[in-house]
Design a protein around this motif. Structure first.
Motif, PDB file in Angstrom:
ATOM      1  N   LEU A   1     -77.001 -15.187 -31.112  1.00 21.96           N
ATOM      2  CA  LEU A   1     -77.720 -14.010 -31.583  1.00 21.96           C
ATOM      3  C   LEU A   1     -76.946 -12.750 -31.220  1.00 21.96           C
ATOM      4  O   LEU A   1     -76.675 -12.497 -30.066  1.00 21.96           O
ATOM      5  CB  LEU A   1     -79.101 -13.942 -30.914  1.00 21.96           C
ATOM      6  CG  LEU A   1     -80.038 -15.121 -31.202  1.00 21.96           C
ATOM      7  CD1 LEU A   1     -81.314 -14.963 -30.415  1.00 21.96           C
ATOM      8  CD2 LEU A   1     -80.334 -15.252 -32.671  1.00 21.96           C
ATOM      9  N   GLN A   2     -76.594 -11.988 -32.241  1.00 23.57           N
ATOM     10  CA  GLN A   2     -75.832 -10.779 -31.977  1.00 23.57           C
ATOM     11  C   GLN A   2     -76.587  -9.539 -32.433  1.00 23.57           C
ATOM     12  O   GLN A   2     -76.923  -8.684 -31.648  1.00 23.57           O
ATOM     13  CB  GLN A   2     -74.478 -10.857 -32.699  1.00 23.57           C
ATOM     14  CG  GLN A   2     -73.534 -11.919 -32.154  1.00 23.57           C
ATOM     15  CD  GLN A   2     -73.159 -11.645 -30.711  1.00 23.57           C
ATOM     16  OE1 GLN A   2     -73.062 -10.495 -30.306  1.00 23.57           O
ATOM     17  NE2 GLN A   2     -72.948 -12.693 -29.922  1.00 23.57           N
ATOM     18  N   SER A   3     -76.864  -9.503 -33.734  1.00 22.41           N
ATOM     19  CA  SER A   3     -77.498  -8.298 -34.256  1.00 22.41           C
ATOM     20  C   SER A   3     -78.360  -8.627 -35.473  1.00 22.41           C
ATOM     21  O   SER A   3     -78.260  -9.722 -36.039  1.00 22.41           O
ATOM     22  CB  SER A   3     -76.423  -7.295 -34.657  1.00 22.41           C
ATOM     23  OG  SER A   3     -75.637  -7.857 -35.669  1.00 22.41           O
ATOM     24  N   GLY A   4     -79.201  -7.675 -35.840  1.00 18.94           N
ATOM     25  CA  GLY A   4     -80.052  -7.825 -37.025  1.00 18.94           C
ATOM     26  C   GLY A   4     -80.301  -6.461 -37.637  1.00 18.94           C
ATOM     27  O   GLY A   4     -80.188  -5.430 -36.958  1.00 18.94           O
ATOM     28  N   LEU A   5     -80.619  -6.454 -38.929  1.00 15.41           N
ATOM     29  CA  LEU A   5     -80.835  -5.182 -39.639  1.00 15.41           C
ATOM     30  C   LEU A   5     -82.012  -5.320 -40.588  1.00 15.41           C
ATOM     31  O   LEU A   5     -82.171  -6.356 -41.249  1.00 15.41           O
ATOM     32  CB  LEU A   5     -79.569  -4.844 -40.455  1.00 15.41           C
ATOM     33  CG  LEU A   5     -79.698  -3.760 -41.520  1.00 15.41           C
ATOM     34  CD1 LEU A   5     -79.844  -2.387 -40.870  1.00 15.41           C
ATOM     35  CD2 LEU A   5     -78.490  -3.765 -42.453  1.00 15.41           C
ATOM     36  N   ARG A 112     -88.196  -7.253 -41.036  1.00 16.10           N
ATOM     37  CA  ARG A 112     -86.946  -7.703 -41.679  1.00 16.10           C
ATOM     38  C   ARG A 112     -85.826  -7.813 -40.650  1.00 16.10           C
ATOM     39  O   ARG A 112     -85.033  -8.755 -40.669  1.00 16.10           O
ATOM     40  CB  ARG A 112     -86.537  -6.720 -42.781  1.00 16.10           C
ATOM     41  CG  ARG A 112     -87.403  -6.870 -44.027  1.00 16.10           C
ATOM     42  CD  ARG A 112     -86.983  -5.886 -45.103  1.00 16.10           C
ATOM     43  NE  ARG A 112     -87.613  -6.191 -46.372  1.00 16.10           N
ATOM     44  CZ  ARG A 112     -87.887  -5.285 -47.295  1.00 16.10           C
ATOM     45  NH1 ARG A 112     -87.612  -4.013 -47.092  1.00 16.10           N
ATOM     46  NH2 ARG A 112     -88.455  -5.637 -48.427  1.00 16.10           N
ATOM     47  N   CYS A 113     -85.761  -6.844 -39.752  1.00 13.22           N
ATOM     48  CA  CYS A 113     -84.717  -6.798 -38.733  1.00 13.22           C
ATOM     49  C   CYS A 113     -84.809  -8.013 -37.810  1.00 13.22           C
ATOM     50  O   CYS A 113     -83.793  -8.664 -37.525  1.00 13.22           O
ATOM     51  CB  CYS A 113     -84.900  -5.493 -37.958  1.00 13.22           C
ATOM     52  SG  CYS A 113     -83.837  -5.297 -36.566  1.00 13.22           S
ATOM     53  N   LEU A 114     -86.015  -8.352 -37.366  1.00 13.43           N
ATOM     54  CA  LEU A 114     -86.157  -9.481 -36.434  1.00 13.43           C
ATOM     55  C   LEU A 114     -85.933 -10.828 -37.124  1.00 13.43           C
ATOM     56  O   LEU A 114     -85.342 -11.739 -36.541  1.00 13.43           O
ATOM     57  CB  LEU A 114     -87.516  -9.427 -35.736  1.00 13.43           C
ATOM     58  CG  LEU A 114     -87.493  -8.414 -34.587  1.00 13.43           C
ATOM     59  CD1 LEU A 114     -88.850  -7.891 -34.238  1.00 13.43           C
ATOM     60  CD2 LEU A 114     -86.836  -9.029 -33.367  1.00 13.43           C
ATOM     61  N   PHE A 115     -86.379 -10.939 -38.368  1.00 15.52           N
ATOM     62  CA  PHE A 115     -86.097 -12.189 -39.100  1.00 15.52           C
ATOM     63  C   PHE A 115     -84.591 -12.342 -39.309  1.00 15.52           C
ATOM     64  O   PHE A 115     -84.057 -13.445 -39.224  1.00 15.52           O
ATOM     65  CB  PHE A 115     -86.858 -12.232 -40.438  1.00 15.52           C
ATOM     66  CG  PHE A 115     -88.236 -12.829 -40.308  1.00 15.52           C
ATOM     67  CD1 PHE A 115     -89.292 -12.081 -39.817  1.00 15.52           C
ATOM     68  CD2 PHE A 115     -88.480 -14.157 -40.648  1.00 15.52           C
ATOM     69  CE1 PHE A 115     -90.560 -12.632 -39.662  1.00 15.52           C
ATOM     70  CE2 PHE A 115     -89.738 -14.726 -40.509  1.00 15.52           C
ATOM     71  CZ  PHE A 115     -90.790 -13.956 -40.016  1.00 15.52           C
TER      72      PHE A 115
END
Ligand code: MEV
Length: 313
Positions: A1-5, A112-115
């Motif tokens: 897990l690195q990043s999400g947007l 959306r970011c967390l998914f």
């Protein structure tokens, strides 16, 4: 897990606010030019939020962010990752508590970011379920309109508990949006209307029904690209919204200024009692003049949106 947007955008209710809570239709427009973005990165130890209003650990989040905090905590529970350390940054062009759907748009961007972060697929239906969960925490009895519009790519015709229908707007007019500079409290406005309807149903129910009829007429005016009719219907809606007690002196004043400056119609938008108003004009030059006049009359911010260009990128 690195990043999400995750991203979302503002919304404007063209017609039907409040009545939509009672099962009448509403028409709402996504405002793609006014964006919100949530980004998340894995952190070493803490769960931290960075936003315009708050910067710090999620546990200490101020009251205004308690809905977001609970949404994030429930999402982490859903992903079986309650202790996941992260840095979540929210960058928003939406003014909060101005009837532009800031709470729903923030929720949509975060979901959306967390998914994205947890690399899980997100259907539209699941997105709306999560967004409405958060809207319930924030304002008690949401119709679902804000969440539906904050995740829509086109204008929508919305009836509570039904799938929204896409609407095409081929209307050659301009929407001018003005912020009254005063906070609107959607939850309180929705509760006030509920109290009126409970105490004096014979007086207040017809006003909701009238808003429902006006919304249906607006759909017809849009289909005929009749901007003059649209304007008159917006002004008629404002009279009913005033009678429901959800306008304010400043909103009434801005609506009057709009009508005195070549607007074809004007009304509050969203929960009311503060927040924004909208007006329609025929030409871009009229919209620009009106926008200046509204600022002179005290509007803290204005936006001009060509009605024919409402679609997301
Ligand atoms: C708020 O943006 C719109 C209201 O109709 C409430 C709702 O639909 O949940 C006032």
């Amino acid at each position: 897990l690195q990043s999400g947007l995750g991203t979302s955008h503002a919304k404007i209710i063209l017609i039907g606010e409040h009545a939509v809570v009672y099962g009448y239709p509403a028409i709402a427009l996504p405002l793609p030019s006014v964006q919100i973005q949530a980004t998340i990165r894995t952190a070493k130890v803490d769960q931290t939020i960075h936003s315009r209003y708050y910067d710090g650990p999620i546990q200490g989040a101020i009251a205004e962010l308690s809905g977001i905090r609970r949404l994030i905590q429930h999402l982490l529970l859903h992903f079986d990752a309650v202790d996941q350390a992260f840095d979540l940054t929210i960058k928003s062009q939406l003014p909060a508590e101005r009837g532009m759907g800031s709470s729903a748009a923030t929720a949509i961007a975060i979901i959306r970011c967390l998914f994205d972060f947890f690399k899980k697929p997100l259907t539209h239906q699941l997105l709306l379920q999560w967004a409405n969960f958060s809207e319930h925490i924030i304002h008690g009895n949401p119709s679902g309109l804000d969440a539906a519009t904050a995740s829509a790519q086109t204008p929508i015709w919305f009836v509570k508990a039904q799938v929204p229908q896409e609407l095409k707007l081929n209307v050659p007019g301009f929407l001018v949006i003005a912020d009254s500079g005063i906070k609107g409290k959607t939850g309180e406005a929705v509760r006030l209307v509920a109290q009126h309807v409970r105490d004096m149903p014979n007086h207040y129910r017809p006003k909701l029904a009238a808003l429902g009829t006006i919304t249906t007429k607006v759909k017809i005016a849009l289909a005929k690209a009749d901007i003059e009719d649209l304007g008159q219907l917006l002004t008629a809606a404002q009279t009913n919204l005033q009678a429901l007690g959800v306008s304010s002196n400043q909103l009434d004043k801005l609506c009057q200024v709009a009508l005195a400056n070549q607007a074809l119609g004007a009304k509050l938008t969203g929960g009311g009692q503060g927040g924004c108003m909208i007006a329609v004009t025929k030409t871009a030059a009229q919209a620009q003049r009106l926008s200046n006049a509204l600022q002179t009359a005290g509007a803290t911010q204005t936006w001009i949106q060509p009605l024919s260009e409402i679609h997301t990128l």
